[in-house]
Design an enzyme around this catalytic site. Structure first.
Site, short mmCIF file in Angstrom:
data_model
loop_
_atom_site.label_atom_id
_atom_site.label_comp_id
_atom_site.label_asym_id
_atom_site.label_seq_id
_atom_site.Cartn_x
_atom_site.Cartn_y
_atom_site.Cartn_z
N ALA A 48 0.80 -1.24 0.00
CA ALA A 48 0.00 0.00 0.00
C ALA A 48 0.83 1.29 0.00
O ALA A 48 0.62 2.17 -0.85
CB ALA A 48 -0.99 -0.04 1.17
N ARG A 89 -5.57 -0.41 -8.25
CA ARG A 89 -5.68 -1.35 -7.12
C ARG A 89 -6.73 -0.79 -6.15
O ARG A 89 -6.50 0.24 -5.52
CB ARG A 89 -4.34 -1.50 -6.37
CG ARG A 89 -3.12 -1.94 -7.16
CD ARG A 89 -3.00 -3.41 -7.46
NE ARG A 89 -3.29 -4.40 -6.45
CZ ARG A 89 -2.39 -4.97 -5.63
NH1 ARG A 89 -1.13 -4.61 -5.67
NH2 ARG A 89 -2.76 -5.92 -4.79
N ASP A 240 -3.43 -2.79 4.11
CA ASP A 240 -3.78 -2.02 2.91
C ASP A 240 -4.80 -0.94 3.20
O ASP A 240 -4.92 0.04 2.47
CB ASP A 240 -4.30 -2.95 1.82
CG ASP A 240 -3.13 -3.66 1.19
OD1 ASP A 240 -2.64 -4.62 1.80
OD2 ASP A 240 -2.68 -3.19 0.13
N LYS A 251 -3.36 -8.63 3.27
CA LYS A 251 -3.22 -9.74 2.32
C LYS A 251 -4.04 -10.96 2.75
O LYS A 251 -4.08 -11.32 3.92
CB LYS A 251 -1.73 -10.10 2.21
CG LYS A 251 -1.39 -11.23 1.28
CD LYS A 251 -1.96 -11.08 -0.11
CE LYS A 251 -1.62 -9.76 -0.78
NZ LYS A 251 -2.43 -9.51 -2.01
O1 MRU Z 1 -1.06 -7.41 -3.18
P1 MRU Z 1 0.05 -6.69 -2.48
O2 MRU Z 1 1.38 -7.37 -2.60
O3 MRU Z 1 0.10 -5.23 -2.88
O4 MRU Z 1 -0.35 -6.73 -0.95
C1 MRU Z 1 0.49 -6.14 0.00
C2 MRU Z 1 0.03 -6.34 1.40
O5 MRU Z 1 -0.97 -6.96 1.67
C3 MRU Z 1 0.83 -5.66 2.48
O6 MRU Z 1 0.79 -6.38 3.66
C4 MRU Z 1 0.26 -4.25 2.74
O7 MRU Z 1 0.13 -3.53 1.54
C5 MRU Z 1 1.09 -3.48 3.68
S1 MRU Z 1 2.62 -3.03 2.96
C6 MRU Z 1 3.51 -2.10 4.05
#
Ligand code: MRU
Length: 350
Positions: A48, A89, A240, A251
């Site tokens: 994120a 996204r 996120d 995630k």
């Molecule tokens: O699909 P992604 O790889 O963008 O998902 C990332 C995550 O779920 C992370 O845990 C979240 O963005 C926090 S990153 C500091």
């Protein structure tokens, strides 16, 4: 200096192609805002805060490449640029946070009577400021979060919430680990591989090896076993989007880990900058959950794992209810339950 996954150069935005890690370290040159949008959508950059920083750079690039002379035409172009970026996204709130901030910066410059070329520079400067502020936020998260970890402890993490997922250097969940290590503590990380996109196996493992922080990679289905064996003292994940009541979208699989942590009396911590908190979402029910290409589940690269034509689910995120979250670590400090009050207070305290 640490890992920085995205950077502004005077002619383009450069991104470390995270799709190729850990086997190849290749930087892509993105020359237009559409290239940046594609880079976010296709996971060249992900996580994120890193998405937020990249989005700000994409808007700056859109402004820089604008060829007209009128501020109103620039505004129309930037509305289009923001619209394209906003469709990349859906769950990562930092994307929308960056769009809001850059729009406000544009509006102020316009109200101040700045010219097109002055506004371009103001937007470029603000995108760089967003990047620097993000790194500074992670540094503070590392400091506050590091204090929560015990010496000689094992931490379980899910996905990649490291430098690669942010503006760089620290990371959120991995920032907490780095903070504890900086404070002289001995910490070992267990990294869930994180099916289907394997951010844990590919990225968390790569990043921690670079820093020489001890890390053991496990398949997602080993976490219950190692918790039961007493091998985990804390779970730390990123997010996120965090709703106003403290419900945490992260995630897919994070919720399963939280349920297991609760069952075994293990503290479950979430590390995220204030830009990840969505005060407009009252609860996790308001958070849109991205669904991704089913090929991510049926294939690993070109290898087919599942029969042709099978129905497949590929939800990319889930929501952990706030009651399962023991603390939310931000750059403002450590928030505890009830989050509806502690998060609001953090925002009001400036
Ligand atoms: O699909 P992604 O790889 O963008 O998902 C990332 C995550 O779920 C992370 O845990 C979240 O963005 C926090 S990153 C500091």
């Amino acid at each position: 200096m640490g890992i920085i996954p995205v950077r502004w150069t005077e002619e383009c935005v450069e991104m470390l192609d995270q799709r190729l890690l850990p086997t190849e370290e290749k930087w892509l040159k993105l020359k237009t805002f559409n290239d940046v949008a594609d880079g976010i959508r296709d996971m060249v950059v992900r996580g994120a805060p890193a998405i937020g920083v990249s989005c700000a750079y994409g808007i700056a690039l859109g402004a820089k490449n604008f060829v007209g002379m009128s501020v109103d035409d620039l505004e129309e172009e930037l509305d289009y640029v923001c619209d394209v970026l906003s469709k990349t996204r859906p769950t990562a709130i930092n994307l929308f946070w960056a769009i809001d901030r850059m729009k406000r910066t544009f509006q102020k410059a316009k109200d101040d009577g700045k010219s097109v070329s002055e506004i371009k520079q103001i937007l470029i400067d603000d995108s760089k400021a967003i990047h620097e502020e993000d790194i500074e936020s992670q540094r503070l998260i590392a400091r506050f979060g590091g204090e929560l970890l015990e010496n000689d402890s094992n931490v379980l993490t899910h996905c990649n919430a490291g430098a690669l997922a942010t503006g760089g250097v620290w990371g959120t969940a991995l920032g907490v680990v780095r903070g504890a290590v900086d404070q002289g503590k001995s910490v070992m990380v267990f990294a869930d591989e994180t099916r289907p996109y394997l951010q844990g196996a590919r990225l968390t493992a790569w990043e921690l090896l670079q820093d020489k922080i001890p890390v053991t990679l496990i398949t997602d289905n080993q976490s219950g076993h190692i918790m039961k064996k007493g091998m985990i003292q804390a779970v730390v994940v990123g997010s996120d989007r965090i709703a106003a009541n403290g419900d945490v979208a992260n995630k897919i699989g994070t919720y399963m880990v939280a349920v297991l942590a609760k069952e075994h009396g293990i503290p479950f911590y979430v590390a995220a900058p204030m830009s990840t908190i969505d005060f407009d979402s009252a609860s996790g029910d308001d958070i849109p959950i991205e669904e991704r290409d089913t090929r991510e589940v049926t294939h690993v690269q070109d290898i087919q794992l599942a029969p042709e034509g099978i129905e497949v689910g590929n939800y990319a995120f889930d929501v952990t209810p706030n009651e399962m979250v023991d603390a939310i670590i931000t750059e403002k400090g450590v928030a505890r339950k009830p989050y509806i009050e502690s998060l609001r207070k953090m925002r009001e305290d400036g």
